[in-house]
Motif scaffolding. Structure first.
Motif, PDB file in Angstrom:
ATOM      1  N   TYR A  17     -14.282   9.892   5.183  1.00 16.86           N
ATOM      2  CA  TYR A  17     -13.672  10.062   3.866  1.00 16.86           C
ATOM      3  C   TYR A  17     -14.737  10.181   2.783  1.00 16.86           C
ATOM      4  O   TYR A  17     -14.702  11.105   1.955  1.00 16.86           O
ATOM      5  N   ARG A  37      -3.683   3.418  -7.589  1.00 15.52           N
ATOM      6  CA  ARG A  37      -4.687   3.785  -6.596  1.00 15.52           C
ATOM      7  C   ARG A  37      -5.559   2.583  -6.255  1.00 15.52           C
ATOM      8  O   ARG A  37      -5.875   2.327  -5.092  1.00 15.52           O
ATOM      9  N   GLN A  42     -13.462   5.436   6.814  1.00 17.37           N
ATOM     10  CA  GLN A  42     -14.122   5.539   5.514  1.00 17.37           C
ATOM     11  C   GLN A  42     -15.403   6.358   5.551  1.00 17.37           C
ATOM     12  O   GLN A  42     -15.769   6.971   4.552  1.00 17.37           O
ATOM     13  N   GLU A  75     -15.879  -4.786   3.194  1.00 17.31           N
ATOM     14  CA  GLU A  75     -14.708  -4.601   2.353  1.00 17.31           C
ATOM     15  C   GLU A  75     -15.003  -4.928   0.891  1.00 17.31           C
ATOM     16  O   GLU A  75     -14.459  -4.286  -0.016  1.00 17.31           O
ATOM     17  N   GLU A 129      -5.757   0.936  -2.530  1.00 22.30           N
ATOM     18  CA  GLU A 129      -7.014   0.808  -1.798  1.00 22.30           C
ATOM     19  C   GLU A 129      -7.346  -0.661  -1.524  1.00 22.30           C
ATOM     20  O   GLU A 129      -7.928  -0.983  -0.486  1.00 22.30           O
ATOM     21  N   THR A 130      -6.969  -1.540  -2.440  1.00 30.11           N
ATOM     22  CA  THR A 130      -7.184  -2.973  -2.203  1.00 30.11           C
ATOM     23  C   THR A 130      -6.342  -3.456  -1.029  1.00 30.11           C
ATOM     24  O   THR A 130      -6.824  -4.198  -0.161  1.00 30.11           O
ATOM     25  N   ARG A 147      -5.226  -1.586   1.371  1.00 26.58           N
ATOM     26  CA  ARG A 147      -5.779  -0.950   2.574  1.00 26.58           C
ATOM     27  C   ARG A 147      -6.947  -1.778   3.107  1.00 26.58           C
ATOM     28  O   ARG A 147      -7.095  -1.976   4.316  1.00 26.58           O
ATOM     29  N   SER A 148      -7.780  -2.266   2.199  1.00 30.53           N
ATOM     30  CA  SER A 148      -8.913  -3.104   2.590  1.00 30.53           C
ATOM     31  C   SER A 148      -8.441  -4.406   3.232  1.00 30.53           C
ATOM     32  O   SER A 148      -8.938  -4.821   4.287  1.00 30.53           O
ATOM     33  N   ARG A 188       0.825  -1.214   0.000  1.00 34.07           N
ATOM     34  CA  ARG A 188       0.000   0.000   0.000  1.00 34.07           C
ATOM     35  C   ARG A 188       0.857   1.260   0.000  1.00 34.07           C
ATOM     36  O   ARG A 188       0.588   2.211  -0.752  1.00 34.07           O
ATOM     37  N   SER A 198       0.846   3.885  -2.991  1.00 38.23           N
ATOM     38  CA  SER A 198       0.347   5.230  -2.692  1.00 38.23           C
ATOM     39  C   SER A 198       1.332   6.300  -3.139  1.00 38.23           C
ATOM     40  O   SER A 198       0.926   7.361  -3.648  1.00 38.23           O
ATOM     41  N   ARG A 256     -11.333   1.719  10.760  1.00 40.51           N
ATOM     42  CA  ARG A 256     -11.750   1.585   9.367  1.00 40.51           C
ATOM     43  C   ARG A 256     -12.967   2.424   9.007  1.00 40.51           C
ATOM     44  O   ARG A 256     -13.069   2.917   7.872  1.00 40.51           O
ATOM     45  N   ASN A 309     -14.202   0.880  -5.623  1.00 46.20           N
ATOM     46  CA  ASN A 309     -12.894   1.204  -6.180  1.00 46.20           C
ATOM     47  C   ASN A 309     -12.720   0.624  -7.581  1.00 46.20           C
ATOM     48  O   ASN A 309     -12.109   1.251  -8.448  1.00 46.20           O
TER      49      ASN A 309
END
Length: 542
Positions: free
Chosen positions: A408, A330, A405, A522, A334-335, A337-338, A253, A257, A398, A529
């Protein structure tokens, strides 16, 4: 052997899954006493283990690859394979056609038990070995043949390579090993077939052929990392050590990023430059028609410079693949991060495997899932009692916390909606002004206004009537390139979903319910995403 052009040699551990199937009776036991049969089985086990020992080098695997076997646990070949996995230190996943007790107590069409009491005891002992990280039922059918067919399909689907150990004269049957080989060949999976023949008091396993000589061997691709992770450093682990799944996900990640920020900034700056430069060039072209000759040469020269810069910027943006790399990294970030968030809950991490991710992501996704299965196996029952603490941590980190999220998506939805409103208002402002300028020029030409006003309008209305629509379209182009309309809608939908999901998670009263909700949450985030990725990948500056 070949490498996927979208991947690079791994710098972190990646799993290679070796699917296995084989005959229940590997040689004719007629005329053999218990001691002779045991000696033949031991000889056969040693030969299989020796072949498997040489397999990683034959496949061209690196020190960063680790092996995981995938099979049933039937008598005969499956039993030998499980013993070889234990001897070689391979992890193993076991797929069953039905629940274990029913599987071990099943009989064939003639009423003959599949397992004797001793064989059933051996199977249970193999499943209890620490290298067996998963044992699950792979079929929901009530029909015996379909159950075995479902297991074959699952083994082929999840494997990088298939190894099959067959008695040379064994006939094929539905749901059997030869059916698995036929299916694997049809779908393009590499298959190593090892034939067993008995020669008096010895058994012989066919030699290990080069990969290119296997069915589909030429198509084997050594699992690697997505090419966008070329800057990912090693994890600094001792040789042969495997990282916790969250550590691997975090490292990927962070690397993804950094690349995302670099390429998204490049894309956005280039997009603004292209739009502004073309609007400015249009204005200069119109001014050149209104000003005296000495000015015209300078304006036209400046227009040529601006258009050249715009074209060079567009070409550089296209060649750099900034939009594509931005979208890929990206999505990857994000994957991870999940997966990182879900890993902390001890939930199984196989939920992304059925989603339409780019092909280059597959080795990483499978590796994180296997690492989590290893962790769940090693933790055993010790992690069951503290699931409520993990739930509180997951909700805070999370969903509901400062960096969660919920905030966010709420902020992102408001920001996208505000930018979209601004783009639309600017479009209407410039388009409306252009309309008024055009109408004023028409009135001036028709003599419907005083001469002084008509002269002033005639001088500038033509410029505004052409330049302002170009500027208006520029704002729409920016809104499309930034994906504002879809973002505003999907982010608002996600925020509403997560509000409901947070309530469900907070009220869950069982560990399995909590883990199911985590996976559901998730999956929905990953689906959003993927939707963004699909739109972004084919969006440009128009």
């Amino acid at each position: 052997m070949q490498a996927d052009p979208a991947t690079i040699t791994p710098t972190v551990p990646l799993v290679v899954q070796i699917g296995f199937a084989g005959s229940r009776q590997l040689f004719d036991p007629t005329g053999l006493g218990p001691a002779e049969r045991a000696a033949l089985e031991a000889d056969l086990a040693a030969q299989l283990t020796e072949r498997l020992t040489r397999l990683p080098a034959l496949l061209g695997l690196t020190e960063h690859h680790f092996l995981c076997g995938l099979s049933q646990v039937a008598i005969g070949a499956d039993t030998l394979f499980s013993q070889s996995c234990a001897a070689l230190g391979w992890w193993q996943r076991v797929l069953l056609p039905q629940w274990l007790d029913a599987y071990l107590g099943a009989t064939d069409a003639s009423g003959t038990p599949d397992f004797s009491p001793e064989q059933a005891s051996t199977a249970r002992a193999l499943l209890a070995l620490p290298q067996v990280i998963e044992c699950r039922v792979a079929s929901s059918s009530a029909l015996r043949q379909e159950q075995f067919e479902d297991v074959n399909l699952a083994i082929v689907e999840d494997s990088d390579v298939l190894v099959c150990l067959l008695r040379a004269a064994a006939p094929g049957r539905p749901g059997g090993t030869r059916a698995l080989i036929d299916h694997a060949v049809r779908v393009g999976k590499p298959v190593l077939q090892l034939d067993v023949t008995r020669q008096g008091d010895r058994v012989h396993v066919s030699p290990l052929l080069p990969v290119a000589a296997w069915p589909n061997g030429h198509a084997f691709e050594v699992p690697g990392l997505p090419a966008e992770l070329r800057e990912l450093p090693p994890l600094g682990l001792p040789s042969g050590a495997l990282p916790p799944p969250a550590l691997l996900a975090e490292a990927v990640r962070r690397c993804a990023s950094l690349t995302t920020r670099r390429h998204s900034g490049l894309f956005k700056r280039a997009a603004v430059a292209i739009i502004v430069l073309h609007i400015a060039a249009t204005v200069l072209a119109l001014l050149a028609t209104k000003l005296p000759a000495p000015w015209v040469f300078g304006l036209l020269a400046l227009e040529v410079v601006l258009l050249s810069i715009g074209l060079r910027t567009h070409q550089a943006l296209h060649r750099s693949s900034a939009g594509r790399v931005w979208a890929l990294t990206r999505l990857l970030a994000e994957t991870m991060r999940s997966l990182e968030a879900a890993a902390a809950t001890h939930a199984a991490l196989d939920f992304p495997l059925g989603l339409p991710f780019p092909r280059a992501f597959a080795p990483l996704l499978r590796s994180v899932a296997v690492l989590q299965a290893i962790r769940r196996r090693s933790d055993g029952a010790s992690e069951i009692d503290d699931w409520r603490q993990r739930r509180a941590a997951y909700l805070q980190a999370r969903l509901t916390g400062v960096g969660g999220q919920l905030r966010y998506f709420e902020a992102a939805a408001k920001s996208a909606a505000a930018q979209l409103r601004l783009a639309h208002r600017c479009f209407w402002l410039f388009s409306g002004t252009a309309l008024l300028a055009t109408a004023a020029k028409l009135l001036a030409l028709l003599g419907a206004m005083p001469d002084v006003s008509a002269a002033l309008v005639g001088q500038w209305s033509g410029l505004l009537a052409v330049a302002l629509p170009v500027a208006a379209v520029g704002f729409l182009s920016w809104a499309a390139a930034s994906d504002l309309e879809a973002r505003a809608k999907t982010y608002a939908d996600m925020q509403r979903f997560l509000v409901v999901q947070a309530t469900k998670l907070a009220s869950a009263d069982a560990r399995r319910e909590f883990e199911r909700l985590v996976r559901e949450t998730e999956l929905r985030i990953l689906d959003e995403n993927l939707g963004w990725f699909s739109r972004r990948l084919f969006s440009g500056v128009s």
